[in-house]
Design a protein around this motif. Structure first.
Motif, mmCIF file in Angstrom:
data_model
loop_
_atom_site.group_PDB
_atom_site.id
_atom_site.type_symbol
_atom_site.label_atom_id
_atom_site.label_comp_id
_atom_site.label_asym_id
_atom_site.label_seq_id
_atom_site.Cartn_x
_atom_site.Cartn_y
_atom_site.Cartn_z
ATOM 1 N N THR A 260 -11.344 9.518 54.105
ATOM 2 C CA THR A 260 -11.883 10.498 53.166
ATOM 3 C C THR A 260 -13.143 9.912 52.558
ATOM 4 O O THR A 260 -13.083 8.942 51.799
ATOM 5 N N LEU A 261 -14.260 10.473 52.905
ATOM 6 C CA LEU A 261 -15.553 10.004 52.419
ATOM 7 C C LEU A 261 -15.788 10.526 51.011
ATOM 8 O O LEU A 261 -15.619 11.719 50.752
ATOM 9 N N ARG B 257 -18.606 4.843 50.702
ATOM 10 C CA ARG B 257 -17.383 4.500 49.986
ATOM 11 C C ARG B 257 -16.409 5.645 50.133
ATOM 12 O O ARG B 257 -16.798 6.811 50.144
ATOM 13 N N GLY B 258 -15.153 5.273 50.196
ATOM 14 C CA GLY B 258 -14.139 6.310 50.303
ATOM 15 C C GLY B 258 -12.755 5.727 50.329
ATOM 16 O O GLY B 258 -12.524 4.588 49.923
ATOM 17 N N ARG B 259 -11.821 6.538 50.845
ATOM 18 C CA ARG B 259 -10.411 6.158 50.895
ATOM 19 C C ARG B 259 -9.937 6.249 52.328
ATOM 20 O O ARG B 259 -10.275 7.186 53.050
ATOM 21 N N LEU B 260 -9.178 5.263 52.729
ATOM 22 C CA LEU B 260 -8.578 5.256 54.052
ATOM 23 C C LEU B 260 -7.070 5.227 53.866
ATOM 24 O O LEU B 260 -6.529 4.280 53.289
ATOM 25 N N ASP B 261 -6.400 6.284 54.305
ATOM 26 C CA ASP B 261 -4.947 6.344 54.249
ATOM 27 C C ASP B 261 -4.430 5.982 55.633
ATOM 28 O O ASP B 261 -4.859 6.560 56.628
ATOM 29 N N SER B 262 -3.525 5.004 55.702
ATOM 30 C CA SER B 262 -3.046 4.562 57.008
ATOM 31 C C SER B 262 -1.543 4.341 56.988
ATOM 32 O O SER B 262 -0.929 4.175 55.943
ATOM 33 N N ALA B 263 -0.990 4.350 58.193
ATOM 34 C CA ALA B 263 0.433 4.060 58.380
ATOM 35 C C ALA B 263 0.564 3.211 59.635
ATOM 36 O O ALA B 263 -0.030 3.525 60.669
ATOM 37 N N LEU B 264 1.315 2.136 59.535
ATOM 38 C CA LEU B 264 1.544 1.242 60.662
ATOM 39 C C LEU B 264 3.047 1.143 60.894
ATOM 40 O O LEU B 264 3.796 0.779 59.996
ATOM 41 N N GLN C 99 -2.895 2.851 51.118
ATOM 42 C CA GLN C 99 -4.104 3.543 50.691
ATOM 43 C C GLN C 99 -5.116 2.454 50.422
ATOM 44 O O GLN C 99 -4.847 1.528 49.645
ATOM 45 N N GLU C 100 -6.242 2.562 51.079
ATOM 46 C CA GLU C 100 -7.258 1.527 50.962
ATOM 47 C C GLU C 100 -8.541 2.143 50.437
ATOM 48 O O GLU C 100 -8.971 3.192 50.912
ATOM 49 N N SER D 133 -3.727 -1.210 48.493
ATOM 50 C CA SER D 133 -2.486 -1.176 47.732
ATOM 51 C C SER D 133 -1.433 -0.527 48.620
ATOM 52 O O SER D 133 -1.673 0.515 49.218
ATOM 53 N N GLU D 134 -0.278 -1.171 48.754
ATOM 54 C CA GLU D 134 0.792 -0.618 49.587
ATOM 55 C C GLU D 134 1.528 0.466 48.811
ATOM 56 O O GLU D 134 1.721 0.371 47.612
ATOM 57 N N LEU D 135 1.925 1.476 49.531
ATOM 58 C CA LEU D 135 2.733 2.545 48.967
ATOM 59 C C LEU D 135 4.119 2.482 49.581
ATOM 60 O O LEU D 135 4.346 1.792 50.548
ATOM 61 N N GLN D 136 5.016 3.238 49.048
ATOM 62 C CA GLN D 136 6.357 3.266 49.609
ATOM 63 C C GLN D 136 6.332 3.937 50.976
ATOM 64 O O GLN D 136 5.598 4.886 51.194
#
Length: 160
Positions: free
Chosen positions: A99-100, A113-120, A132-133, A156-159
């Motif tokens: 998300t820019l 700058r923005g947000r990167l939401d990821s799942a591994l 969420q980075e 920051s790690e989320l649940q």
């Protein structure tokens, strides 16, 4: 000799079809310009990471690019970044959404700058670790192509 001004004529009437065509061409031109800009590089990088395509992800970086991530040593250079990508892809599946939020361009340099939401997920049956980075990326235009020269994550790690 005094020059006489040209007469001013009202604009010619154009049809709705002509107006729609002009609008579509202008919109296509703006979209093409946006896609060729620095924003496109991070979208391409995100898509490559989602496909687990290390070569495409690396193509988005300058030769001397640097990744800065919390709690790890800096990753410097395309070869080291390529190895990081391959290690990530070997450890499981990764999905990302970028998300820019801000773009600043000054000549051949850009700051995004923005947000990167990821799942591994380590394997298909396991639960994913969601993150969420906050991501800041500096890009440089080289030979008319934008490349990532530095990216810095604030994670920051989320649940899960």
């Amino acid at each position: 000799m005094t020059r006489q001004p040209s007469p001013v004529h009202p604009p010619a009437q154009i049809s709705t079809q002509q107006r729609a065509t002009r609008y579509a061409l202008a919109l296509a031109s703006m979209l093409a310009a946006c896609q060729a800009g620095p924003e496109r590089v991070l979208l391409d990088w995100t898509a490559a990471m989602n496909r687990a395509d290390a070569d495409a992800a690396i193509a988005c970086h300058a030769d001397r690019a640097v990744w800065l991530r919390p709690e790890t040593a800096p990753v410097e250079g395309k070869d080291a970044i390529a190895q990081q990508c391959r290690n990530l892809f070997a450890s499981g599946t990764c999905t990302m959404q970028w998300t820019l939020e801000e773009v600043q361009v000054d000549g051949d340099r850009a700051l995004l700058r923005g947000r990167l939401d990821s799942a591994l997920a380590a394997s298909p049956g396991n639960s994913a670790v969601h993150r969420q980075e906050r991501l800041s990326a500096v890009l440089r235009r080289e030979n008319n192509r934008w490349r990532i020269v530095r990216s810095e994550e604030h994670t920051s790690e989320l649940q899960s």
